[in-house]
Design an enzyme around this catalytic site. Structure first.
Site, PDB file in Angstrom:
ATOM      1  N   GLU A 147       1.345   0.264  -4.934  1.00  0.00           N
ATOM      2  CA  GLU A 147       0.860   1.537  -5.442  1.00  0.00           C
ATOM      3  C   GLU A 147       2.057   2.473  -5.577  1.00  0.00           C
ATOM      4  O   GLU A 147       2.692   2.804  -4.576  1.00  0.00           O
ATOM      5  CB  GLU A 147      -0.137   2.152  -4.455  1.00  0.00           C
ATOM      6  CG  GLU A 147      -1.451   1.417  -4.352  1.00  0.00           C
ATOM      7  CD  GLU A 147      -2.410   2.131  -3.404  1.00  0.00           C
ATOM      8  OE1 GLU A 147      -3.523   2.467  -3.822  1.00  0.00           O
ATOM      9  OE2 GLU A 147      -2.051   2.369  -2.234  1.00  0.00           O
ATOM     10  N   ASP A 153       0.829  -1.205   0.000  1.00  0.00           N
ATOM     11  CA  ASP A 153       0.000   0.000   0.000  1.00  0.00           C
ATOM     12  C   ASP A 153       0.866   1.259   0.000  1.00  0.00           C
ATOM     13  O   ASP A 153       1.859   1.337   0.733  1.00  0.00           O
ATOM     14  CB  ASP A 153      -0.877  -0.030   1.259  1.00  0.00           C
ATOM     15  CG  ASP A 153      -1.943   1.041   1.243  1.00  0.00           C
ATOM     16  OD1 ASP A 153      -2.813   1.010   0.358  1.00  0.00           O
ATOM     17  OD2 ASP A 153      -1.895   1.929   2.126  1.00  0.00           O
TER      18      ASP A 153
END
Ligand code: CA
Length: 687
Positions: free
Chosen positions: A398, A369
């Site tokens: 990400e 993340d």
């Protein structure tokens, strides 16, 4: 990643309230209680934190045997440290308070003789003149309810039967990966799932489940679909669900980390006994593995749910975080803090934590993340170490942050630095928004839904974000240069847990159109995903038009919004079959899975079609060892049929008129080909 809002904070406070009201505040790790200030409000600086002696031993946390338990923490600023032993994970009796002994390089340790299995423990350190809040240490591997105290466990006893023989399902290369993103609750909660252990690890482990009319659900469905990896939204211990009150409906995606090395308790059949969640998590992994599916964990090392009261700050104030010029917390996560992976002990923690999940739980990959917060050196160290265990362990993340970071962007694992990463892949938002429309403009159309001017963004994903002579990067929506050296570092997708499902987006952007038309667009969009170079990624349930009823940021929207309604699989069964055929097509044809950018540059050629709603390309010369000599793909997003000129050949129709059949649906030779309205044409030439 969720986007925090005031409701989230309010909910968190409301959930904590019953514990306070019960008067059990003895070890509550609240922000208020553990707020720490230097004497005379002296500011803590990066230089001060960087001067702390790092400890490179591998024995932080609990070392257990049935004869002795050794507890070791790292707290270089502590003047004193003590261990608390309890008979319960919350409340109950204090069995012992023991001072810890100062050791090398900022460590503190103590032993307890005898078999301590089943007892709960916490630490407390004195820094300057303040006793900080009681806390589990970051390395704790088990905890009681809500993760407030760690638990002594014998991990060997948590293994389900046959665990020693559990193996990763075979995978020759990461090019074979097909990702399926799932929140654990969503698969089982709907009454139509027929799954017994609703919302639990064990629910995903169940086989033979179906709807009342016999349609496959749950794990059987995922296996039947043909994906290779189940990517689970956070399943480590997070803060936002009160594990002591599971009779109250609660839901959260879980992007609010509390204890990194402990499974979330609310997904266990008993969140009070810390051994149960460990065993059931392993049971889930084993069942997925037995059914040929690998497991990816979504990990959130970029911030902690609590700032002042985190397991990090309760032992070493501020060390694990980046600070702003005023000594406060910087906030690239948008959640109140950001961790500092460049500091030796945070780097060490992330690495050891991921190694632990791989070794103890047999996890096969990680989705990181807000990876753009972490530094490249740390991400590469992690990739190198995990790949020593197994080169097919897949890491992706990400490639962005949710706010500004003080750490140099050139040194961080943001998307534009993908080429510097050791095999770690990132999400391609250029392709995502090119195909379906900008996620931040909820009515925006993309190429698949008929928008013009987006072809270069779609092509950017088709080639897997590598340089290609026919992609005009200046016209790509977000990146003006290719950011990858290999397509295998590019995750292609059109939707994920964030934002609308594809169906909901199309409901917004193509208002008034019947489902039949939306299904045509879905087929175009997802055929683009699954035939593009790179790694394809599918949000669970998209294969039968999953809806979240228009809710985008559904992180706490409850089961009613988030759960997968299996009756839709019955309603949209034809689409589900299309997905199965599409995934098989990809699996059977390495031409869609080239690993080298030179191969993509040599074998993938875009057609010159003078219509902004028609995109076509050819893959030539048995690319990447494919059995097909040539493959031709043409995507027509016009609402009307069109005729185009194609390269001549002895073509077999593989996909036409909304159907896929690798054995052939007819033959054409060119040079003209008819395209159905809103359709995909795939042709293959055998030799
Ligand atoms: Ca929890």
């Amino acid at each position: 990643m969720k986007y925090p809002n005031p409701y989230f904070i309010l909910l968190t406070l409301l959930m904590a309230a019953p514990l306070y009201l019960a008067g059990q505040t003895d070890s509550m790790s609240s922000d208020a209680k553990s707020k720490y200030m230097r004497p005379n409000d002296q500011i803590i600086t990066d230089d001060m934190l960087n001067a702390y002696p790092a400890y490179n031993g591998s024995d932080l946390g609990l070392t257990y045997s049935n004869k002795k338990s050794t507890f070791k923490i790292w707290s270089p600023t502590a003047k004193e440290a003590r261990l608390f032993l309890y008979d319960k994970g919350w409340g109950g009796d204090t069995l012992l308070i023991k001072n810890m002994k100062k050791g090398k390089r900022g460590t503190w340790s103590t032993d307890l003789s005898g078999d301590q299995e089943g007892q709960f423990y916490a630490f407390q350190v004195l820094v300057d003149t303040t006793w900080l809040a009681e806390t589990p240490d970051p390395y704790a591997v088990a905890a009681g309810v809500n993760g407030h105290r760690a638990m002594v466990v014998d991990l060997a006893k948590t293994n389900p039967e046959g665990w020693d023989h559990d193996q990763r399902p075979p995978l020759n290369s990461i090019s074979e990966i097909v990702l399926y993103e799932l929140h654990l609750r969503d698969i089982s909660m709907h009454p139509s799932s027929g799954i017994q252990h609703k919302g639990k690890y064990l629910g995903l482990a169940e086989t033979g489940t179906h709807t009342k009319s016999g349609t496959m659900t749950g794990l059987d469905h995922i296996k039947d679909l043909g994906v290779t990896h189940v990517h689970l939204l956070p399943v480590f211990d997070y803060a936002s669900v009160d594990e002591s009150a599971l009779q109250v409906p609660q839901y959260n995606w879980g992007y609010d980390p509390q204890n990194y090395n402990i499974p979330e308790g609310s997904y266990a059949t008993d969140p009070f006994d810390g051994r149960v969640r460990i065993r059931e998590f392993k049971q889930m992994v084993k069942s997925l593995h037995e059914n040929g599916l690998r497991v990816v964990m979504d990990v959130v090392y970029n911030h902690t749910s609590s700032t002042e009261g985190s397991v990090f700050n309760n032992l070493v104030p501020k060390y694990y975080y980046r600070l702003n010029d005023h000594g406060g917390y910087s906030n690239a996560s948008g959640c109140g803090n950001e961790t500092a992976s460049e500091r030796p002990m945070m780097r060490k923690f992330m690495l050891e934590s991921m190694l632990y999940w791989v070794k103890e739980y047999h996890v096969d990959g990680f989705r990181v993340d807000l990876m753009g917060i972490h530094d490249i050196k740390t991400m590469n160290l992690i990739a190198d170490e995990l790949h020593k265990i197994d080169p097919t362990i897949f890491i992706y993340g990400e490639g962005w942050t949710a706010g500004d970071s003080p750490y140099d962007a050139q040194e961080r694992a943001v998307k534009t630095n993908t080429w510097k990463l050791h095999g770690t892949a990132v999400f391609c938002d250029e392709f995502r928004d090119g195909v379906k429309g900008n996620v931040f403009a909820k009515n925006a159309k993309g190429f698949a839904s008929g928008e013009t001017g987006l072809q270069e963004s779609v092509k950017f994903g088709i080639v897997g974000a590598v340089a290609h002579p026919q992609v005009d990067n200046k016209k790509v929506n977000y990146s003006q240069y290719p950011w990858s050296n290999t397509p295998l570092q590019c995750i292609n997708y059109v939707s994920c847990h964030d934002n609308h499902t594809l169906y909901d987006r199309l409901r917004n952007s193509c208002q008034g159109e019947p489902d039949e038309e939306l299904v045509k667009i879905i087929k175009i969009a997802q055929t683009l995903v699954f035939t593009s170079q790179g790694i394809p990624f599918l949000l669970a349930g998209e294969e039968f038009t999953r809806t979240k009823f228009g809710v985008e940021n559904s992180f706490e929207a409850g089961d009613e919004i988030n759960q997968i309604d299996w009756k839709r699989k019955e309603q949209f069964g034809e689409l589900n079959e299309y997905f199965k055929a599409l995934i098989q097509l990809r699996k059977h044809h390495p031409a869609f899975r080239m690993a080298k950018k030179e191969d993509v540059q040599a074998h993938l050629k875009f057609l010159d079609i003078p219509n902004d709603n028609i995109l076509g390309y050819e893959i030539t010369d048995h690319a990447n060892g494919d059995s097909w000599k040539r493959i031709l793909l043409i995507f027509n997003t016009n609402k009307t049929g069109k005729q185009v000129t194609i390269p001549e050949g002895d073509w077999t129709l593989i996909a036409v008129n909304g159907r896929i059949d690798e054995s052939g649906l007819g033959n054409i030779t060119g040079p003209k080909a008819n395209l159905q309205p809103r359709s995909v044409l795939i042709l293959a030439e055998e030799n």
